[in-house]
Design a protein around this motif. Structure first.
Motif, short mmCIF file in Angstrom:
data_model
loop_
_atom_site.label_atom_id
_atom_site.label_comp_id
_atom_site.label_asym_id
_atom_site.label_seq_id
_atom_site.Cartn_x
_atom_site.Cartn_y
_atom_site.Cartn_z
N GLY A 11 0.83 -1.07 -0.03
CA GLY A 11 0.10 -0.08 0.15
C GLY A 11 0.75 1.25 -0.06
O GLY A 11 0.41 2.42 -0.03
N LYS A 51 -0.35 2.58 -4.61
CA LYS A 51 -1.35 3.35 -3.45
C LYS A 51 -2.60 2.24 -3.31
O LYS A 51 -3.41 2.43 -2.46
CB LYS A 51 -1.61 4.61 -3.89
N GLU A 52 -3.12 1.53 -4.53
CA GLU A 52 -4.16 1.00 -4.47
C GLU A 52 -4.14 -0.43 -4.00
O GLU A 52 -4.98 -1.07 -3.83
CB GLU A 52 -4.56 0.72 -5.78
N CYS A 84 -3.85 -3.57 -1.10
CA CYS A 84 -4.32 -3.72 0.23
C CYS A 84 -3.85 -5.03 0.77
O CYS A 84 -4.13 -5.95 0.09
CB CYS A 84 -5.81 -3.55 0.24
N THR A 143 -3.81 5.13 3.24
CA THR A 143 -3.44 4.21 2.48
C THR A 143 -4.92 3.45 2.22
O THR A 143 -6.02 3.87 2.80
CB THR A 143 -2.84 3.05 3.18
N ARG A 144 -4.99 2.66 1.22
CA ARG A 144 -6.20 2.05 0.85
C ARG A 144 -6.80 1.22 1.90
O ARG A 144 -7.93 1.01 2.21
CB ARG A 144 -6.30 1.25 -0.43
N LYS A 156 -8.50 3.78 4.14
CA LYS A 156 -9.81 4.25 3.54
C LYS A 156 -10.99 3.36 3.65
O LYS A 156 -12.06 3.47 3.79
CB LYS A 156 -9.72 4.52 2.02
N GLU A 157 -10.42 2.03 3.42
CA GLU A 157 -11.56 0.81 3.44
C GLU A 157 -11.91 0.54 4.84
O GLU A 157 -13.23 0.35 5.17
CB GLU A 157 -10.80 -0.53 3.10
#
Length: 283
Positions: free
Chosen positions: A200, A205-206, A208, A231-232, A235-236
C-alpha cells in the motif's frame, strides 16, 4: 544556516533512501531550534554496510538512523546494543558516544506514543492482529506486548517468520502465528489491527494487504505507512466504520526520541508533524 567545519552531523543509512522524509523533518527542526546540525541521507548497499558505519564514525557523526534493509545486520558493526534493541532484535538509531557506537531502537516507543496520543487507546487487554513479521513488526509487537496486550496474532506470508516473532513475544503475552490467508477468524475477534508491511506504500497506493471485507466497525486499524497519508487499507476501514491511525505520528515520535538522545533537547514534535504533513500534501 551556514555550513562550516564545526556543524554537527547526523544522518540516515538504508537502501533505498531517496523517498525518505526524514531529512526534511530533521533539518527543519534544527533550523527552528537554531541548532547547528545537519541531517544527511546515505544510500548504502548491503555489501558496503560495514564500511559505511566505520566511515560515519570516522567523520565524526553524532549518530545516525538505520532503515530497511540494515536494521538487523547493522548490529554486527556496533560496540554496544541497548536492552530495548536486544529485545526487539533490531536497531534503528545509533549514538556515537565518544567513539563508541551504541545501538538502540525508538520505533516501538515512538509507535506507542503516537497511537495513544492520537487515539486514546488503552493497550492493556487488547486482542491484536499484527500484519507482517519483519523489523517494524518486531519493534511494534514488542512494545504492544510489554504494554499489556492480552493476545497478539502474527499473520505473515511465511509461517517460519511468524512463528519466530510469536516465540519472541511469548515472554510478555499470549501469541499465535498464522499465515496471512488464515486471518479471517482472528480478525473477527480482534480490537486492533496493526499493518507493518510495505503493501500500500506509494507508488502502489491501491494495494491492500488483506481483503477489505474482513474489516469491521469494532476495529481500530493502524497502518505504519505514512506515504500516502491515507492508505487504501485505512480508507476501506473508514468506509466500514472502523477507527483509523496512520503512520505519520510514529515517524515523528520515533525521530523525536532519537533527537533527544543525540541533541539532549526535546524535539519540536508539533512542528515536525506539520512539516511532514505539508511535505506529503505538496506531492
Amino acid at each position: 544556516m551556514v555550513i562550516t567545519g564545526t556543524v554537527g552531523k547526523v544522518g540516515l543509512i538504508g537502501h533505498p533512501v531517496g523517498h525518505s522524509k526524514s531529512p526534511e523533518i530533521w533539518n527543519d527542526a534544527f533550523e527552528n531550534q537554531e541548532i547547528p546540525y545537519i541531517y544527511l541521507p546515505f544510500d548504502v548497499s548491503t555489501g558496503d554496510l560495514g564500511s559505511a558505519v566505520s566511515g560515519l564514525k570516522s567523520l565524526g557523526f553524532r549518530g545516525f538512523n538505520v532503515t530497511i534493509p540494515h536494521k538487523v545486520s547493522v548490529m554486527n558493526f556496533l560496540d554496544e546494543i541497548e536492552e530495548e534493541a536486544v529485545e526487539i532484535g533490531a536497531v534503528n538509531t545509533v549514538i556515537n558516544d565518544g567513539g563508541r557506537l551504541i545501538g538502540t531502537n525508538t520505533d516501538g516507543e515512538g509507535y506507542i506514543q503516537s497511537l495513544q496520543s492520537e487515539t486514546g487507546l488503552t493497550l492493556a487487554g487488547q486482542h491484536i492482529v499484527l500484519l507482517g513479521a519483519g523489523g517494524a513488526a518486531r519493534a511494534v509487537g514488542t512494545a504492544l506486548a510489554k504494554a499489556g496486550a492480552a493476545q497478539i496474532t502474527i499473520a505473515n506470508r511465511t509461517m517460519d517468520k511468524a512463528e519466530a516473532l510469536a516465540s519472541r513475544l511469548q515472554r510478555w503475552t499470549r501469541t499465535n502465528a498464522i499465515l496471512l490467508e488464515q486471518i479471517a477468524s482472528p480478525l473477527q475477534d480482534a480490537s486492533l489491527l496493526v499493518q507493518t508491511t510495505s503493501v500500500g506504500m506509494s507508488p502502489n497506493k491501491e494495494a491492500c494487504p488483506i481483503d477489505p471485507e474482513l474489516l469491521h466497525s469494532d476495529l481500530l486499524v493502524s497502518d505504519l505507512i505514512y506515504h500516502p497519508r491515507q492508505t487504501r487499507l485505512l480508507k476501506e476501514a473508514k468506509i466500514r466504520g472502523a477507527r483509523v491511525h496512520s503512520g505519520l505520528g510514529m515517524l515523528v515520535h520515533q525521530a523525536a526520541l532519537a533527537y533527544q538522545r543525540w541533541i539532549g533537547k526535546d524535539a519540536p514534535i508539533k512542528q515536525m508533524m506539520e512539516t511532514l504533513d505539508q511535505s506529503l500534501k505538496n506531492e
